[in-house]
Design a protein around this motif. Structure first.
Motif, mmCIF file in Angstrom:
data_model
loop_
_atom_site.group_PDB
_atom_site.id
_atom_site.type_symbol
_atom_site.label_atom_id
_atom_site.label_comp_id
_atom_site.label_asym_id
_atom_site.label_seq_id
_atom_site.Cartn_x
_atom_site.Cartn_y
_atom_site.Cartn_z
ATOM 1 N N ALA A 86 0.836 -1.195 0.000
ATOM 2 C CA ALA A 86 0.000 0.000 0.000
ATOM 3 C C ALA A 86 0.878 1.255 0.000
ATOM 4 C CB ALA A 86 -0.920 0.000 1.220
ATOM 5 N N VAL A 87 0.552 2.200 -0.871
ATOM 6 C CA VAL A 87 1.318 3.442 -0.999
ATOM 7 C C VAL A 87 0.360 4.619 -0.805
ATOM 8 C CG1 VAL A 87 2.778 4.833 -2.509
ATOM 9 C CG2 VAL A 87 2.895 2.334 -2.632
ATOM 10 N N GLU A 383 9.847 5.912 -4.482
ATOM 11 C CA GLU A 383 10.297 6.721 -3.348
ATOM 12 C C GLU A 383 9.702 6.186 -2.051
ATOM 13 O OE1 GLU A 383 10.350 11.347 -1.681
ATOM 14 O OE2 GLU A 383 9.505 10.911 -3.655
ATOM 15 N N TYR A 384 8.427 5.798 -2.111
ATOM 16 C CA TYR A 384 7.803 5.245 -0.912
ATOM 17 C C TYR A 384 8.470 3.929 -0.528
ATOM 18 C CZ TYR A 384 4.371 3.600 2.437
ATOM 19 O OH TYR A 384 3.785 3.148 3.585
ATOM 20 N N TYR A 385 8.764 3.081 -1.520
ATOM 21 C CA TYR A 385 9.440 1.820 -1.212
ATOM 22 C C TYR A 385 10.822 2.086 -0.603
ATOM 23 C CZ TYR A 385 11.655 -2.706 -1.541
ATOM 24 O OH TYR A 385 12.318 -3.866 -1.218
ATOM 25 N N SER A 453 13.658 7.987 -13.772
ATOM 26 C CA SER A 453 12.984 6.705 -13.622
ATOM 27 C C SER A 453 13.274 6.133 -12.237
ATOM 28 C CB SER A 453 13.417 5.726 -14.716
ATOM 29 O OG SER A 453 12.490 4.657 -14.825
ATOM 30 N N ASP A 454 12.596 5.028 -11.912
ATOM 31 C CA ASP A 454 12.503 4.587 -10.521
ATOM 32 C C ASP A 454 13.793 4.074 -9.913
ATOM 33 O OD1 ASP A 454 9.585 4.928 -9.912
ATOM 34 O OD2 ASP A 454 9.431 3.705 -11.706
ATOM 35 N N LYS A 460 19.447 6.511 -4.428
ATOM 36 C CA LYS A 460 19.667 7.512 -3.379
ATOM 37 C C LYS A 460 19.840 6.894 -2.002
ATOM 38 C CE LYS A 460 16.275 10.504 -4.124
ATOM 39 N NZ LYS A 460 15.499 11.774 -3.955
ATOM 40 N N VAL A 461 19.306 5.683 -1.797
ATOM 41 C CA VAL A 461 19.518 5.016 -0.508
ATOM 42 C C VAL A 461 20.671 4.014 -0.603
ATOM 43 C CG1 VAL A 461 17.162 5.360 0.271
ATOM 44 C CG2 VAL A 461 17.730 3.256 -0.976
#
Length: 565
Positions: A86-87, A383-385, A453-454, A460-461
């Protein structure tokens, strides 16, 4: 003009892609074609988040993952995983087109939403825009980069003002300078410009559109910015978004500069220099519009093939499932933004990649297949993941992303988005060479593809992450045919209703690309190496900080780019 009605019988017929064909471990062009035709059909209504199109897409992907042989890999509840993560997203949509008026050197002129200007529905938490006579200030490229000794704001108090900025970064025109030359940095992305505007305390940010530095035409800007806007739910949305975010046409910007006693060319030249200072414009803006805002729940679709020996370690394949949904009509009256290429092609590869892994020998590490939401709204699902990982980032060996694949048949080469150096690329190059294919660096780094893109949000992490790109030297037609296709796609199809499936497309090249990406993932999944970023990469530090979480793996396996093993 296409309708947007959906009949159950049609939907049931469309999802009947076979899931038990004899192909095992190989990639079928026919299967790839069927997935793209299905997901890019009118029945899926352009696959926008929080619509019936999302419901159909999530159901389709879940069933395809299950039929391929995966297990649910999403949210964990009472010891069982679901097919989705869920996002929660903030959704904002204008009730009607906003009223915009520009006072230019004492003369008021109405601006039409989608024509001279594209105003985004607010995502800073406000439910309305009520801007009266806000002064405009030109701030060059809108960059504040202390590490490069660059500051386009030099003493400006941006409170109550609307900042006008050029797209891309200061090196674009000259091809050299403090920002790495022609290759776009993150400072050149429109997302950064809005973020920096919020940090400056500005009332708004307007990005000037030009086709070359943006890498797409005004039609793409209009179609992407005048529909519903989304963002992840943030504790302080005003820290990321000013009240007004939007784009303006180059011709309108030229009028602003002329009325202010200068010219577009002069301002653009001044903005390339480190000594640039903000220029107040003889213009003010009124913007009024009400927006319906709500928190909705969209979904990443996640399947997993648990590893045989080290199931806590993962390799992840990603592709975004969303597109623009139903929006403004094109010249023919078509309102459905099908997204067959973008990103029905990436999803087709993802599904068939899952099938290839599930029907082959079980790999040592777990392999995760994730179709993420809201990429078109700013890489929000990924980004949420990244902020809420289902599987630890430290124990993720690599991410392989597919976003827009080729439909012109086999190519002699391949590429990735951006010009980063990292161990995952080394593996891709090696596996490509085994198949007689060569790596061609990103032919257009100035478009900032790495940040679009994703894979970027996961990089970034610290996770080594790449977005694969199809070759530009086609077996049939060479570079010339590929270039002509790309230019036509960008001008007439990208983020437009014309991105629809064509029976003329040739999926044999996509099948070869999928086989290459399978070899890369299989090598990662059966190995014990932890690829890393180059020593000078901005993502290296985050990866290095997580090294202690990989302490069970011998330190010698931390390969640097260029090291083979």
């Amino acid at each position: 003009m296409k309708t947007v009605s959906l009949f159950a019988a049609t939907a049931l017929a469309i999802v009947a892609v076979p899931v038990s064909a004899a192909d095992t471990g190989s990639f079928s062009p026919q299967r790839l074609s069927q997935h793209v035709q299905t997901l890019g059909s009118d029945a899926f209504q352009g696959r926008a988040p929080a619509t019936e199109g999302e419901t159909l897409t999530v159901d389709y992907l879940s069933k395809q993952f299950a039929g391929a042989g995966l297990q649910p890999g999403g949210d964990l509840t009472n010891g069982k995983r679901a097919w989705t993560q869920a996002v929660p997203l903030l959704k904002s949509e204008f009730a009607s087109a906003p009223h915009v008026s520009l006072n230019l050197a004492g003369t008021a002129t109405a601006l039409t939403q989608g024509e001279q200007i594209a105003v985004r529905a607010p995502t800073n938490g406000d439910k309305a825009l009520a801007i009266n006579g806000a002064p405009l200030v030109f701030v060059g490229y809108g960059v504040k980069a202390p590490e490069r000794n660059w500051d386009d704001f030099k003493g400006l108090d941006a409170r109550g003002k609307i900042l006008v900025m050029l797209v891309n970064d200061p090196d674009f025109e000259g091809g050299e300078g403090d920002f790495g030359g022609k290759a776009m940095t993150y400072y050149g992305r429109w997302t950064y410009k809005y973020e920096e505007g919020a940090r400056q305390g500005a009332l708004g940010v307007l990005v000037i559109h030009e086709t070359a530095p943006a890498s797409y035409g005004w039609a793409t800007v209009k179609n992407s910015n005048t529909n519903a806007m989304f963002d992840i739910v943030r504790k302080n949305p005003r820290g990321e978004h000013p009240p007004l975010e939007g784009w303006i046409q180059r011709d309108l910007a030229a009028q602003l500069f002329t009325a202010s006693g200068t010219s577009f060319e002069a301002m653009k030249e001044a903005a390339k220099r480190k000594d640039f200072k903000p220029v107040p414009l003889k213009a003010a803006l009124d913007v009024h519009g009400s927006a319906k805002t709500e928190v909705i729940t969209s979904h990443n679709v996640v399947g997993i093939l648990p590893g045989a020996a080290r199931p806590n370690e993962t390799v992840i394949y990603t592709a975004h499932w969303d597109h623009l949904g139903i929006g403004l009509p094109d010249a023919s009256g078509d309102r459905i933004y099908n997204g067959a290429i973008d990103n029905g092609t990436g999803l087709a590869q993802l599904i068939e990649q899952a099938r290839a892994f599930a029907t082959g020998p079980r790999p040592q590490r777990s392999v995760v297949f994730m179709a993420v939401t809201a990429e078109e709204k700013g890489l929000l699902g990924s980004e949420y993941y990244a902020a809420n990982p289902l599987y630890p980032a430290a124990l993720t060996a690599g991410v392989i992303n597919t976003d827009v694949l080729g439909v012109l048949g086999p190519a002699k080469d391949f590429t990735i988005r951006g010009n980063q150096k990292f161990g995952l690329l080394d593996i891709l190059v090696e596996e490509g060479a085994k198949r007689g294919r060569r790596y061609t660096p990103d032919p257009r780094p100035e478009t900032g593809g790495f940040f679009r893109s994703d894979h970027f949000t996961l990089a970034k992490v610290g996770i080594p992450a790449m977005s694969f790109g199809p070759g530009q030297d086609l077996v049939n037609g060479g570079v010339a045919r590929a270039k002509a296709w790309s230019e036509n796609y960008t001008a007439k199809m990208y983020h437009q209703p014309a991105d629809e499936y064509s029976p003329d497309w040739d999926f044999t090249g996509m099948a070869e690309d999928a086989e290459l990406l399978h070899a890369v993932g299989l090598r990662l999944a059966n190995g014990s190496d932890w690829p890393n970023w180059s020593a000078d990469s901005e993502f290296r530090a985050a990866r290095d900080r997580s090294a202690s979480e990989r302490s069970s793996v011998p330190a010698a396996s931390e390969k640097k780019p260029g090291e083979r093993g």
